[in-house]
Motif scaffolding. Structure first.
Motif, PDB file in Angstrom:
ATOM      1  N   LEU A  96      80.481  93.767 -32.280  1.00 42.89           N
ATOM      2  CA  LEU A  96      80.883  94.426 -31.085  1.00 42.89           C
ATOM      3  C   LEU A  96      79.784  95.369 -30.675  1.00 42.89           C
ATOM      4  O   LEU A  96      79.873  96.175 -29.591  1.00 42.89           O
ATOM      5  N   THR A  97      78.537  95.415 -31.282  1.00 40.68           N
ATOM      6  CA  THR A  97      77.637  96.362 -30.868  1.00 40.68           C
ATOM      7  C   THR A  97      76.849  96.002 -29.574  1.00 40.68           C
ATOM      8  O   THR A  97      76.670  94.805 -29.451  1.00 40.68           O
ATOM      9  N   GLY A  98      76.745  96.839 -28.652  1.00 41.89           N
ATOM     10  CA  GLY A  98      76.324  96.588 -27.414  1.00 41.89           C
ATOM     11  C   GLY A  98      77.321  95.922 -26.449  1.00 41.89           C
ATOM     12  O   GLY A  98      76.834  95.708 -25.168  1.00 41.89           O
ATOM     13  N   LYS A  99      78.385  95.974 -26.698  1.00 47.77           N
ATOM     14  CA  LYS A  99      79.653  95.536 -25.922  1.00 47.77           C
ATOM     15  C   LYS A  99      80.657  96.621 -25.753  1.00 47.77           C
ATOM     16  O   LYS A  99      80.745  97.452 -26.136  1.00 47.77           O
ATOM     17  N   ASN A 100      81.425  96.153 -24.408  1.00 46.54           N
ATOM     18  CA  ASN A 100      82.591  97.093 -24.049  1.00 46.54           C
ATOM     19  C   ASN A 100      83.698  96.424 -24.412  1.00 46.54           C
ATOM     20  O   ASN A 100      83.953  95.088 -24.182  1.00 46.54           O
ATOM     21  N   MET A 101      84.684  97.330 -24.923  1.00 44.33           N
ATOM     22  CA  MET A 101      86.064  96.850 -25.296  1.00 44.33           C
ATOM     23  C   MET A 101      87.039  97.487 -24.439  1.00 44.33           C
ATOM     24  O   MET A 101      86.970  98.818 -23.901  1.00 44.33           O
ATOM     25  N   GLU A 102      87.843  96.701 -23.586  1.00 42.64           N
ATOM     26  CA  GLU A 102      88.727  97.163 -22.549  1.00 42.64           C
ATOM     27  C   GLU A 102      89.984  97.763 -23.067  1.00 42.64           C
ATOM     28  O   GLU A 102      90.572  97.312 -24.236  1.00 42.64           O
ATOM     29  N   ALA A 103      90.445  99.002 -22.640  1.00 39.79           N
ATOM     30  CA  ALA A 103      91.672  99.545 -23.148  1.00 39.79           C
ATOM     31  C   ALA A 103      92.750  98.821 -22.827  1.00 39.79           C
ATOM     32  O   ALA A 103      92.804  98.006 -21.844  1.00 39.79           O
ATOM     33  N   GLY A 104      93.452  98.856 -23.805  1.00 36.36           N
ATOM     34  CA  GLY A 104      95.015  98.025 -23.795  1.00 36.36           C
ATOM     35  C   GLY A 104      94.450  96.740 -24.438  1.00 36.36           C
ATOM     36  O   GLY A 104      95.466  95.599 -24.391  1.00 36.36           O
ATOM     37  N   SER A 105      93.243  96.360 -24.691  1.00 33.28           N
ATOM     38  CA  SER A 105      93.193  95.035 -25.319  1.00 33.28           C
ATOM     39  C   SER A 105      92.903  95.158 -27.090  1.00 33.28           C
ATOM     40  O   SER A 105      92.695  96.171 -27.603  1.00 33.28           O
TER      41      SER A 105
END
Length: 444
Positions: free
Chosen positions: A159-168
């Motif tokens: 997950l480093t360098g990536k964006n996680m979307e809220a609600g996912s």
């Protein structure tokens, strides 16, 4: 004379035992712990002494002969036990237990009280005529401190360098490595934690029985982000506990970060274009944009593209906070199907110039990081021939007919009013005339 030589020999022997000095066959002085090596000269000096003159020891030690077949042969005629045994060439004397050991050429090994050498002990480097005891005091307990504890490090996180979307939710892989090349790690326990509200782990802890030297382990864990989580950086702490091969407990932490982004979404609503529009007309279309996300949007703007339709400007709505709405009006010039730019038409065939056309209305905006988003709506309408002449003719007719009706009604009213007044005046004249006649007839 013999007593003087005996006293001198005993004095030299005491000094050599205290200082730990040794003499090899070549006459060079060396020091190895408490061992004593005698050369030929010293041996002859002691042999010349009479045994009857030397003091009688209280305990006669047992003389042990250790042969060395590769370096020095075992002498066939062993000397008789005496209270003070002396070494012969090729052998050494340990004054702690008075045992004689063979020498191994130029590689003398350090001997202890039990007559056994410790493999791996630090060697004592001695120069001729000077003793060095810097490494003689090393013990096995001190050597154990040199054993380094194995270390475990976090090598990567998917997950480093990536964006996680809220609600996912997303499955994340963590790779850890035992950085030691010769020691195992035992009873490893991993614990995931974070101080950010709205972040949940499918499993909070993991256990591994053993990791080989230089080995890696892959840890899969699912992370969930709440819908209403605050947008920004989320730190995660990975705590671990393990043991080395001696059972010593070791603890440590590793930290990582990733970004959580709120879902960006805006709704575009606009007035529908009429089913038919007339060439050379200007149509006004209302625009409404709603920011339905939980974060702001930036540089919101609306544009129109289509055959024969030319907007006079792009609607710029600017920045919009979460849950807000912005409106605007777009003025669209209606051309023809063959018109490429506003006001310039090279078409001559009416069948090609007028008819059905399509296009799209596009909403564009950005998030806080400058990422672009867009929403598109399509439209369809029909371009008709211009109606400017028809409008110029019909509008005056409608206006004159109305005024004529009003004037005619006013004239009729005036006429009726005049007739009514005339009728009343006439009737009054008749009454006056009748009254005059009655008055005149009475006088007569």
């Amino acid at each position: 004379m013999k007593k003087g030589r005996l006293a001198a020999g005993i004095f030299i022997l005491c000094l050599q035992s205290i200082a730990g000095t040794q003499w090899n066959i070549a006459g060079e002085q060396k020091a190895y712990g408490a061992e004593l090596f005698a050369d030929e000269g010293s041996s002859e000096n002691f042999v010349d002494q009479e045994s009857s003159v030397m003091p009688e020891p209280t305990v006669v030690p047992e003389i042990t002969m250790i042969p060395e077949p590769t370096f020095a042969p075992v002498p066939t005629d062993a000397p008789d036990p005496s209270p003070c045994p002396l070494p012969t060439p090729g052998f050494s004397l340990n004054i702690e237990n008075l045992n004689i050991y063979p020498e191994k050429g130029n590689q003398e090994e350090e001997l202890f009280g039990d007559g056994n050498g410790m493999e791996g002990d630090p060697e004592v480097q001695v120069s001729p005529g000077r003793a060095d005891f810097s490494g003689a005091g090393a013990s096995s307990g001190q050597k154990e401190e040199l054993i380094r504890q194995p270390k475990i490090l976090l090598e990567s996180c998917s997950l480093t360098g990536k964006n996680m979307e809220a609600g996912s939710s997303e499955e994340v892989e963590f790779v850890l490595k035992n950085k030691s090349s010769n020691q195992e790690i035992y009873n490893l326990k991993l614990v995931f934690s974070t101080e950010t509200p709205g972040i949940q782990f499918e499993k909070n802890s993991f256990y591994f029985e053993k990791i080989s030297p230089g080995g890696r382990i892959n840890v899969l864990n699912r992370i969930r982000a709440a819908v209403d989580i605050k947008e920004g950086t989320v730190p995660i702490t990975l705590s671990f506990e393990y043991e080395d091969k001696k059972g010593t407990s070791v603890a440590g932490t590793e930290k990582m970060e990733f970004l959580v982004k709120q879902k960006i979404w805006a709704n575009l609503d606009c007035d529908n274009l009429p089913a038919e529009v007339y060439s050379t007309d200007t149509v006004n279309m209302g625009i409404r944009v709603q920011n339905v996300s939980r974060t702001g949007i930036f540089n919101a703007r609306v544009a129109l593209e289509g055959t024969g339709m030319f907007p006079k400007e792009e609607i710029f709505l600017g920045n919009m906070d979460a849950g807000t709405e912005s409106t605007g009006t777009m003025r669209i010039f209606v051309g023809t199907r063959t018109m490429e730019t506003s006001g310039r038409d090279e078409g001559t065939d009416e069948k090609e110039m007028y008819g059905n056309v399509t296009g799209k209305i596009t909403l564009r905006y950005e998030d806080g990081e400058g990422k672009h988003y867009e929403q598109v709506r399509e439209y369809e309408t029909k371009i008709q021939k211009p109606r400017l002449q028809t409008l110029n003719i019909e509008k005056p007719k409608k206006a004159n007919s109305w005024w004529y009706s009003v004037a005619a009604a006013a004239a009729c009213g005036m006429i009726c009013l005049i007739l009514l007044l005339m009728h009343r005046i006439r009737k009054q004249k008749i009454l006056l005339e009748e009254m005059r006649q009655e008055v005149s007839g009475g006088k007569m």
